[in-house]
Design a protein around this motif. Structure first.
Motif, mmCIF file in Angstrom:
data_model
loop_
_atom_site.group_PDB
_atom_site.id
_atom_site.type_symbol
_atom_site.label_atom_id
_atom_site.label_comp_id
_atom_site.label_asym_id
_atom_site.label_seq_id
_atom_site.Cartn_x
_atom_site.Cartn_y
_atom_site.Cartn_z
ATOM 1 N N THR A 141 63.220 36.277 33.415
ATOM 2 C CA THR A 141 64.305 36.901 33.027
ATOM 3 C C THR A 141 65.767 35.884 33.677
ATOM 4 O O THR A 141 65.411 34.799 34.263
ATOM 5 C CB THR A 141 64.821 38.254 33.732
ATOM 6 N N ARG A 148 56.774 37.800 33.764
ATOM 7 C CA ARG A 148 58.163 38.097 33.250
ATOM 8 C C ARG A 148 58.990 37.034 33.766
ATOM 9 O O ARG A 148 59.152 36.482 34.916
ATOM 10 C CB ARG A 148 58.529 39.498 33.511
ATOM 11 N N SER A 182 58.252 38.379 28.351
ATOM 12 C CA SER A 182 57.206 39.464 29.005
ATOM 13 C C SER A 182 55.851 39.230 28.426
ATOM 14 O O SER A 182 55.671 39.522 27.375
ATOM 15 C CB SER A 182 58.195 40.863 28.813
ATOM 16 N N PRO A 236 64.654 40.643 29.054
ATOM 17 C CA PRO A 236 64.097 39.619 29.331
ATOM 18 C C PRO A 236 63.750 38.357 28.600
ATOM 19 O O PRO A 236 63.262 38.954 27.403
ATOM 20 C CB PRO A 236 62.685 40.113 30.036
#
Length: 290
Positions: free
Chosen positions: A52, A50, A71, A68
């Motif tokens: 972010t 992930r 992912s 995010p």
């Protein structure tokens, strides 16, 4: 030392080349009829990777509801933010895209992340940039999470005197990997991600002094009573979780946008919609975000 202040601007979608070799998918972008590969990190819908954005100078509702950037799941789904039309007010629902890759590609991405410097404790320095967000990347293999959070990954100058040569070189490697991840949202294999559940981040509706004529037409809220539990008591942002298809249908039928007032009981609310991702269950997951 002069510190540059980072302006908040809407970045254009990067036209990068997406990886191919996609598996068959169902209506929600999940792989259909494909057995798990023994060498993939995790199984099924487990989160593997992930990226972010954290912090930065953004409105409070965008912090708790921040989506995010990328992912990646063990079953091959890659969910990203897609391009956003340059209109005002913008669409009510975020443009999330899903691309499906092979499990072998998932494993390769996890390995590339670690090779690019995604390791807990990595020091990529603090450049002379203010108000820029941190880019955080997590990779999960064999139940162990390695993470790196980098201040102003893109905004820092290549010759920033606050960064050592080693930190600059490490940032270059990480930027290349981040670019590769972002490329999944712009490829021809991506399709809209339809979330089964959508979180509504609700605040009392206040007419914006935006110079636009007339009032926005209210739309009836189809989910649980608003505003719900507070995610951020300081700015009174409530949160409820509703059925994704029902919310999508109401937004489409009512021609809703980001400034549409939603009615719940006798009150009106402004809503920021946050589709829940496969590893998220409800408002508590959004409260954890920074």
């Amino acid at each position: 030392m002069t510190v540059r202040r980072f302006p908040v601007v809407a970045s254009a979608a990067l036209a990068l080349i997406a990886l191919s070799a996609c598996a068959r998918t169902d209506a929600n972008g999940a792989p259909a009829g494909d057995a798990p590969s023994s060498n993939a990190p995790g199984t099924g819908g487990d989160l593997v990777l992930r990226m972010t954005s954290e912090g930065g100078f953004v409105p409070a509702e965008r912090v708790v509801g921040r989506i995010p950037e990328v992912s990646v799941y063990a079953d091959g789904r890659v969910i990203t933010e897609g391009p956003v039309p340059a209109i005002y007010p913008g669409p009510a629902m975020p443009n999330l895209q899903v691309t499906t890759i092979t499990r072998e590609q998932v494993t390769a991405l996890a390995q590339e992340a670690q090779a690019a410097g995604v390791r807990t404790g990595s020091d990529l320095g603090q450049p002379g940039v203010a108000d820029a967000p941190n880019t955080r990347i997590d990779v999960i293999v064999d139940g162990t999470t390695q993470s790196v959070s980098v201040m102003a990954l893109r905004e820092a100058q290549e010759n920033d005197p606050r960064l050592t040569p080693e930190q600059r070189a490490a940032r270059v490697k990480l930027v290349k990997f981040a670019d590769k991840l972002r490329g999944y949202g712009t490829g021809p294999q991506s399709q809209p991600y339809r979330a089964a559940k959508v979180a509504a981040l609700a605040q009392p509706y206040v007419r914006q002094n935006d110079g636009m004529p007339g009032e926005f037409t209210p739309v009836a809220w189809p989910g649980p009573a608003l505003p719900g539990e507070n995610l951020n008591p300081n700015v009174k942002i409530g949160c409820v979780v509703a059925d994704g298809p029902a919310v999508q249908a109401a937004a489409t039928k009512g021609k809703a946008n980001q400034q549409t007032p939603w009615t719940s009981g006798s009150d009106q609310f402004r809503i920021t919609f946050r589709p829940l991702l496969p590893d998220e269950n409800g408002c508590a997951d959004l409260r954890k975000q920074k």
